[in-house]
Design an enzyme around this catalytic site. Structure first.
Site, short mmCIF file in Angstrom:
data_model
loop_
_atom_site.label_atom_id
_atom_site.label_comp_id
_atom_site.label_asym_id
_atom_site.label_seq_id
_atom_site.Cartn_x
_atom_site.Cartn_y
_atom_site.Cartn_z
N CYS A 126 0.83 -1.22 0.00
CA CYS A 126 0.00 0.00 0.00
C CYS A 126 0.86 1.26 0.00
CB CYS A 126 -0.92 0.01 1.22
SG CYS A 126 -2.05 -1.38 1.29
N HIS A 127 1.83 1.32 0.89
CA HIS A 127 2.65 2.53 1.02
C HIS A 127 4.13 2.24 1.07
CE1 HIS A 127 -1.37 3.55 2.60
NE2 HIS A 127 -1.19 4.61 1.85
#
Length: 196
Positions: free
Chosen positions: A153-154
């Site tokens: 995701c990040h």
């Protein structure tokens, strides 16, 4: 007796009324107080979870759920344990000094037994679920990647002990839940060692 009033009868009626009222209040209070107790479903959700690791192969990951959270049990190989020392310079809290684990897991391996890691599988950045990436030197993660968990995701990275990489969005190591061993092959998640 005065003025035709029977004081004995008055006292008896007063006492009887008081006793009847007290019993009535007690009967009314029992279901009310019982409604404050958590439901059986809520108690089951918070209950400890027994995890049988007898059939868990070396290098394999087992997923269970405790209190609605994913809990991962990784059986590390001797090679995986050795690779952890290579990650010491890359992780933010190499000795696990921040309070992301119970005291008995506040060590470099973040575990009670060196070969078994128990962590909550939620990224400490925004709660995403990292992906297990145990291969050494994964092409997309860099030649120095010693294996661990990657949050796509990040971009947060964690090593094979759930220790967070330096310079990634996640601020802390993966959380180690309270747990203990019932015997050599059974882990009880949700109860601190020595409490149950």
């Amino acid at each position: 007796m005065s003025d035709g009033v029977d004081l004995g009868r008055r006292r008896f009626l007063g006492a009887a009324t008081g006793v009847t009222s007290a019993v009535g209040i007690a009967f009314a209070a029992v279901p009310f107080l019982a409604s404050w107790k958590p439901s059986a479903r809520a108690q089951a959700l918070g209950a400890p979870v027994e995890v049988d690791i007898s059939k868990l192969d070396d290098g394999a990951l087992l997923r269970v759920e405790w209190r609605g959270k994913p809990v991962w049990v990784l059986k590390r190989t001797p090679e995986m344990i050795e690779r952890l020392s290579q990650a010491d310079d890359m992780v933010r809290d190499p000795q696990s000094e921040e309070p992301q684990q119970p005291e008995y897991a506040a060590n470099r391996l973040r575990s009670i037994k060196p070969e078994v890691l128990v962590v909550i599988g939620s990224c400490t950045h925004l709660g995403c679920s990292p992906t297990p990436r145990f291969e050494f030197g994964a092409e997309d993660l860099g030649a120095d990647w010693p294996g661990g968990f990657f949050c796509a995701c990040h971009g947060s990275k964690f090593d094979l002990a759930g220790r967070v990489w330096k310079g990634v969005p996640a601020p802390l190591n993966l959380v180690v839940p309270p747990h203990q061993y019932i015997d050599d092959t059974t882990v009880l998640v949700g109860v601190d060692e020595g409490v149950a």
